[in-house]
Scaffold this motif. Structure first.
Motif, PDB file in Angstrom:
ATOM      1  N   GLY A   1     -27.223 -20.154  25.219  1.00 18.56           N
ATOM      2  CA  GLY A   1     -25.817 -20.497  25.421  1.00 18.56           C
ATOM      3  C   GLY A   1     -25.481 -20.709  26.886  1.00 18.56           C
ATOM      4  O   GLY A   1     -24.754 -21.648  27.247  1.00 18.56           O
TER       5      GLY A   1
ATOM      6  N   GLY B   1     -30.156 -15.936  22.079  1.00 22.08           N
ATOM      7  CA  GLY B   1     -28.963 -16.758  21.846  1.00 22.08           C
ATOM      8  C   GLY B   1     -28.067 -16.837  23.073  1.00 22.08           C
ATOM      9  O   GLY B   1     -27.540 -17.910  23.404  1.00 22.08           O
ATOM     10  N   ILE B   2     -27.900 -15.728  23.760  1.00 22.49           N
ATOM     11  CA  ILE B   2     -27.058 -15.712  24.956  1.00 22.49           C
ATOM     12  C   ILE B   2     -27.683 -16.560  26.068  1.00 22.49           C
ATOM     13  O   ILE B   2     -26.990 -17.344  26.730  1.00 22.49           O
TER      14      ILE B   2
ATOM     15  N   THR C   1     -28.285 -21.012  17.778  1.00 28.08           N
ATOM     16  CA  THR C   1     -29.564 -20.369  18.093  1.00 28.08           C
ATOM     17  C   THR C   1     -29.718 -19.095  17.277  1.00 28.08           C
ATOM     18  O   THR C   1     -30.777 -18.854  16.682  1.00 28.08           O
ATOM     19  N   TRP C   2     -28.673 -18.281  17.258  1.00 28.09           N
ATOM     20  CA  TRP C   2     -28.730 -17.055  16.445  1.00 28.09           C
ATOM     21  C   TRP C   2     -28.988 -17.384  14.984  1.00 28.09           C
ATOM     22  O   TRP C   2     -29.817 -16.759  14.340  1.00 28.09           O
TER      23      TRP C   2
ATOM     24  N   THR D   1     -25.097 -21.000  21.304  1.00 30.88           N
ATOM     25  CA  THR D   1     -25.380 -19.578  21.083  1.00 30.88           C
ATOM     26  C   THR D   1     -25.393 -19.260  19.596  1.00 30.88           C
ATOM     27  O   THR D   1     -26.339 -18.661  19.080  1.00 30.88           O
TER      28      THR D   1
END
Length: 181
Positions: free
Chosen positions: A44, A40-41, A144-145, A141
């Motif tokens: 992002g 996720g990061i 995505t998570w 982010t």
């Protein structure tokens, strides 16, 4: 300022739907929570840099080509929205890339390429750069998570519909930018 922020968050949400839908598919890899956090990061970060590059290019084009660039930006959003909407109904939604190492970079790049195009349009229209990239990065982010976690649990029920919704939102913003209302 609030109106612009709402618009940017809606666009960020629409762009993050790609990462969300593909994240659902990747969530079937049964990733550990630490991997989900990291993926996720990375996504992002890509959703910050790609629209930033697009906005810088768009500002240059706007200063150079003026009104023509404004119409080009609206058309670009419409085309991108249609492409996202139509691609959401393709049957071959398989993830061939593993979300590790170079595969993760390819994944993040593939879901953030449309952010470059939208950033290009936003640069043409003179949107606030920091607000735009912050919204895009945050939304990508979180989505995505969410996609990875949902994929981990439900194995791909929402993927097609989320990308179609994102494409519809971009299409409508493109229409709004072209029409004088």
């Amino acid at each position: 300022m609030i109106g612009e922020l709402v618009t940017l968050m809606l666009m960020a949400f629409a762009l993050g739907m790609d990462a969300f839908s593909i994240g659902i598919g990747m969530g079937m890899f049964q990733l550990r929570l630490r991997q989900i956090l990291y993926i996720g990061i990375v996504v992002g970060v890509f959703h910050v840099w790609m629209p930033l590059l697009g906005m810088m290019t768009g500002k240059f084009l706007s200063n150079t080509f003026g009104t023509f660039a404004t119409y080009a930006g609206g058309i670009l959003l419409i085309v991108l929205g249609i492409q996202m909407f139509l691609s959401s109904f393709k049957e071959e939604e398989t993830t061939l890339v593993s979300p590790v190492g170079f595969g993760l970079v390819l994944f993040a790049l593939s879901v953030s390429l449309d952010s470059f195009s939208v950033g290009l349009s936003l640069g043409i229209f003179g949107a606030r750069t920091f607000a735009a990239v912050a919204c895009f990065g945050f939304a990508a982010t979180v989505l995505t998570w969410a996609g990875l976690l949902i994929g981990r649990r439900f194995q791909g029920v929402l993927g097609t519909y989320s990308e179609a919704l994102g494409g519809s939102i971009l299409f409508l913003f493109g229409i709004k930018l072209l029409l004088p209302f």
